[in-house]
Structure formats: C-alpha cells, structure tokens
Design an enzyme around this catalytic site. Structure first.
Site, PDB file in Angstrom:
ATOM      1  N   GLU A   1       0.787  -1.224   0.033  1.00 37.79           N
ATOM      2  CA  GLU A   1      -0.074  -0.144   0.154  1.00 37.79           C
ATOM      3  C   GLU A   1       0.873   1.423   0.175  1.00 37.79           C
ATOM      4  O   GLU A   1       0.525   2.394  -0.519  1.00 37.79           O
ATOM      5  CB  GLU A   1      -0.929  -0.206   1.193  1.00 37.79           C
ATOM      6  CG  GLU A   1      -2.183  -0.969   1.123  1.00 37.79           C
ATOM      7  CD  GLU A   1      -1.785  -2.523   1.564  1.00 37.79           C
ATOM      8  OE1 GLU A   1      -2.889  -3.034   1.792  1.00 37.79           O
ATOM      9  OE2 GLU A   1      -0.872  -2.830   1.499  1.00 37.79           O
ATOM     10  N   GLY A   2       2.203   1.324   0.792  1.00 31.15           N
ATOM     11  CA  GLY A   2       2.718   2.460   0.738  1.00 31.15           C
ATOM     12  C   GLY A   2       3.449   2.845  -0.610  1.00 31.15           C
ATOM     13  O   GLY A   2       3.231   4.069  -0.819  1.00 31.15           O
TER      14      GLY A   2
END
Length: 248
Positions: free
Chosen positions: A131-132
């Site tokens: 997700e980062g």
C-alpha cells in the site's frame, strides 16, 4: 442463504458456509459491492453461527482493494473504515473461519486473509502489503493484526519495505497453517472445519470468544464460560459417552 450476493459465489451447507470471491476479471479486487455482499454473509453467520470457508478460486485469493474506487475516496471514506469494518466483523464471527488461499493475497486481499482464524495455502500462495507504494497505509488490519500474527520485525519488513512472503516463508511463521497441492486446497479447508466440528458447537464458539478476549478479561471470563458450558445437556451427554467408552 438462497440469495444473490454480487461478486460472490456461495455454497450453503448444513454445518458450514463456503464463500468464493468472484471477480476474476480484476483478480478479485475488493469493491463496495463485494464489501456489501460480505456484510450480508456476516449478518447471516451472526444470526446462525456456522464455520466459514473463504476462498478466491483456483488461481488467486484477492489482489487488493479496487484501485479505481480507492482512487476516488476521500478522508470521510477513510474514517468510515469501509474495508477495516468488514474485516473486523469477519474476525469477530462467532464460529471459526478458514481462508483457502490458492494464489496471491495482496493488499486488502492479504488483510482479508489475516482476519480469518486459519489460512490454508498452496505453493503459489503469496502475501504482501504494498500500500505504501500507492501513497496510503495498509489500514484494514495489517498495521496491527500482522504484528500479532508474525511478530513485529517481520511485519515491519512486509509493511515498510514491501517484502512479499512466499508459501514456505508464510508456513514457517505460521501465517499459513498448512500448504497443500492446489487440487486439495478446498478439501483440506473442509477437513479443518470437520476437525473443529468434532467439538460441541457452543464450546467451539465460546472458545473462540475466550481466545479473542483481552488478557485482563481472564480468568474471570474463562470461569463464566465454563459455568455456562457446565449447564449444557451437550456436556453431560459427551462426558457420559466418554465414561461409557472407558468402562467398556
């Protein structure tokens, strides 16, 4: 549960429910329609507790949240916890849940698998939370549930460096409970449910409740649960049968 559930295939058995995520064209990306369908599944299992087997089919579990929808969400959507509320509800279901993970479980798909009580995989299973790389947090449970499952240091590797765990690595840290051939995956998930259902149903349900309770609730909670179970006909019947076998 003879109803229509968008983006799910549901096999309603007497003593369990088998739910297959069904958006193969987008690798089972989790969109709002799937979230709503899974909430309806949870409502049924809360009303009539049964074990749940959750799978994504023979090739993948889920590739994550639907990025096209995620791209348009704002702060109010984040605060509503669209996916995290669902995954919390799945984790809190009264009876055990088994994720049958045939292939990749990435992003929100991994977080959905983390919310289940057990995970069965194949040699193609992968877990990752990238997700980062999209400028967001793995906010549907990975940031706190993953450290509980695999330990803080490995969780940091997954969440901060983008490391993906293969099946052998996941099995080694017990993120996977078992790895089997792909053609045996669903049968193995059923075997896990079969073993659990040898327990008295209420004892199984209350054992899960006790396991989920915070440490400070024990031992008082355990004593209260035991008091409830001591009064059941099932306890008397099973103990009488045990004593009869021992005398035979």
């Amino acid at each position: 549960m003879g109803e229509h559930y968008p983006h799910l295939r549901v096999e309603d058995l007497d003593d369990r429910l088998v739910v297959t995520l069904d958006r193969p064209e987008v690798r089972n990306a989790i969109d709002t329609a799937m979230v709503e369908s899974l909430h309806r599944i949870c409502a049924g299992l809360e009303h009539t507790p049964r074990p749940l087997i959750l799978t994504g089919g023979p090739d993948i579990f889920a590739a994550g949240a639907d990025i096209a929808q995620l791209r348009t969400r704002g702060p109010s959507d984040a605060l509503a916890g669209i996916n995290s509320a669902l995954f919390h509800r799945i984790a809190a279901l009264p009876m055990p849940t088994v994720a049958a993970v045939a292939g990749p479980a990435i992003g929100g798909g991994a977080e959905l698998a983390y919310a289940c009580d057990f995970r069965i995989g194949t040699d193609r299973t992968r877990f990752g939370n990238p997700e980062g790389q999209l400028g967001i947090l793995a906010a549907a449970g990975a940031a706190w549930r993953l450290p509980e499952l695999v330990g803080e240091q490995l969780a940091k590797e997954i969440l901060l460096t983008g490391r993906t765990l293969n099946a052998a690595e996941a099995l080694d840290v017990r993120l996977l409970n078992e790895v089997v051939d792909a053609d045996a995956l669903i049968a193995t998930a059923h075997a896990w449910v079969d073993r659990m259902l040898r327990n008295a149903p209420l004892a199984l349900q209350l054992a899960k409740t006790a396991l989920r309770a915070p440490r400070e609730a024990h031992p008082v909670l355990d004593n209260v649960v035991q008091a409830v179970l001591f009064e059941t006909d099932e306890k008397a019947r099973r103990m009488d049968a045990f004593l009869s076998r021992r005398r035979a």
